[in-house]
Design an enzyme around this catalytic site. Sequence first.
Site, PDB file in Angstrom:
ATOM      1  N   HIS A 189      -9.311  -7.985  -8.479  1.00 38.40           N
ATOM      2  CA  HIS A 189      -9.010  -6.200  -9.542  1.00 38.40           C
ATOM      3  C   HIS A 189     -10.684  -5.737  -9.248  1.00 38.40           C
ATOM      4  CE1 HIS A 189      -5.979  -5.895 -11.773  1.00 38.40           C
ATOM      5  NE2 HIS A 189      -5.590  -6.923 -12.057  1.00 38.40           N
ATOM      6  N   GLU A 431       5.442   0.723   8.467  1.00 38.59           N
ATOM      7  CA  GLU A 431       5.129  -0.785   7.132  1.00 38.59           C
ATOM      8  C   GLU A 431       5.906  -1.838   6.746  1.00 38.59           C
ATOM      9  OE1 GLU A 431       4.145   1.089   3.185  1.00 38.59           O
ATOM     10  OE2 GLU A 431       5.797   1.945   3.158  1.00 38.59           O
ATOM     11  N   ASP A 455       1.231  -2.606   4.212  1.00 41.43           N
ATOM     12  CA  ASP A 455       2.617  -3.821   3.804  1.00 41.43           C
ATOM     13  C   ASP A 455       2.857  -4.138   5.210  1.00 41.43           C
ATOM     14  OD1 ASP A 455       3.521  -3.511   1.463  1.00 41.43           O
ATOM     15  OD2 ASP A 455       3.159  -1.314   1.302  1.00 41.43           O
ATOM     16  N   CYS A 502      -1.972   5.675   7.534  1.00 47.39           N
ATOM     17  CA  CYS A 502      -3.106   5.482   5.983  1.00 47.39           C
ATOM     18  C   CYS A 502      -3.427   4.355   5.179  1.00 47.39           C
ATOM     19  CB  CYS A 502      -1.947   6.346   4.924  1.00 47.39           C
ATOM     20  SG  CYS A 502      -0.222   5.627   5.032  1.00 47.39           S
TER      21      CYS A 502
END
Length: 570
Positions: A189, A431, A455, A502
């Site tokens: 995080h 992906e 992914d 992306c």
Amino acid sequence: MKGIGVSPGISIGKAFVMKEKQAEITGVLLVDKAEILLEIERFELAVSRSVNEIETIKANTQLSLLDEDLAILETQIELLTDPQIKADVTEKIEADKKNANDALIEVIGSFVHLFESMEDEYMRARSADIKDAGNRIIKHLNEPGKEGTPKFEPDTIIIAEDISPSDTITLDIKHIIGFATMTGSKTSHTAIIAKSKGIPAVVGCGEELGAIMNNDIVILDGTEGLVHINPSQKIIDSYTLKRNAYRHELGKLKALKNKPAITTDGNIITLSANISAVNDMPDIFDNGAEGVGLLRTELLFMDRDSFPTENEQFEFYKSIALQSKSKPVIVRTIDIGGDKHLPYFNLPSELNPFLGYRAIRICLDRKDLFITQLKAILRASVFGDLRIMFPMISNVQEIRSAKNILAEAKAELLNDNIAFNAEIKAGIMIEIPSAAITADILAKEVDFFSIGTNDLCQYTLAVDRMNEKVSHLYDPFNPGVLRLIHNAIEQGHKHNIHVGMCGEMASDPAATLLLLGMGLNEFSMSAASIPIVKNIIINNSITKAKEIYKNVKEMHSSENITAYLREVLQ
Ligand code: PEP
Ligand code: MG
């Protein structure tokens, strides 16, 4: 001290040591019914104060929240109001006469233990959220009225074991200029939030970081992954120079904003931005983006307690279209499931959520939700150059089904005399490995590809993108991933469609020349990364990039590839 530099830049400031105050069992027992009732009341008050605190954070930061931030806050509210936790704590107070502090520590402890011992990594990771919720209630139990997070002096560098999920959002970030943590990895995080806010950060520094005291002078080098404590004036001076040079360089790069991204041999490359909210728009043009390569629409669905109506969605897409200066905006249809949940949509709990009911799979199953979103995007398409992108495509049938539903959405609007762009472009994300391998088949069905390396990497290498333990294997430069990327680009071009990327790899300067050499047309990334990538593009030729790709193709390991790419970049 050496750690992992996860967010670049240099900061020189004063340490603020954030210590999780360890709640301790007091052993004090309640004496009578009146005390028991009071204690239950005190517990419930602490819970409602905790929920209020999160709600206030949500309301205050709504516009700047990332998808990840919102998911954290929603989870906190779910856990704080979890009926099982409440029942267990109340029972301990009533039956065992334990005080609320002790009862809560025991209950949270057993939940944490339960989750930490689970097989599934996703569930194991939730123990951090449970601890976080428990600590928040305990804070309100023991220090009633003392709400909110600490206020910091200007130029504060946060030193902590790790930053808890909700701390990454609740910290008053205004004066924070750096983060250094003992634990953590590139995907923690702390790393994600620091990077997205442009604050230098070093994680994984180890126990030694515990030696730092409040107000110690700290130099943090997020590029090299170094932390200096109470350095000599000579070191401070040298880092001050370095920091100023870095800022100057960043300023120079920003000045490229109006320059088109053209290679020295005249090839035009599109640099666009990944966004998820309306207020991301001004920033993208500030950094020189030429449109939106990925509008993640999940945030619109997450920040509420029921599905947004067609009109609400229309207003959202329209606002973005109106600010898009007629540049392309690729709107991705909802990509929920996996790690992204909606509080009001009862997704089944699954053993392998990333391989389960998510994204286009949900949309094809819940046509009602899908058609509503498609109609809203179509209606907004008269206000800008909106394009539609389907995520998680694994085969041709999914594209055909999605396009059939898109045709139905168009027919309904036509029937109701509502304007839309009938020629709207529709593309897919590449992906999933099967999509990259069969790119020749899929390219015939769509107007564009956008490669989602986040992914693609996890599915190709069988590495959970959220799992710190295997993050060393998560590697877009693995030759297997590179071959898939190249195949998608090559097949896309053979069928005359535009191919963009992306995923995070598009923003990695080490990858820029390699991807250029493979023929990538568009790089889409967080707006702040655009100037650095642009600088590489405008100073190099496609001929050179092709040569680099040719050399990389001969290499067998990611270590060799990345070492070579770094050398080329120098
Ligand atoms: C990707 O998978 O690369 C991508 C851009 O989508 P997300 O990160 O939203 O899954
Ligand atoms: Mg994805």
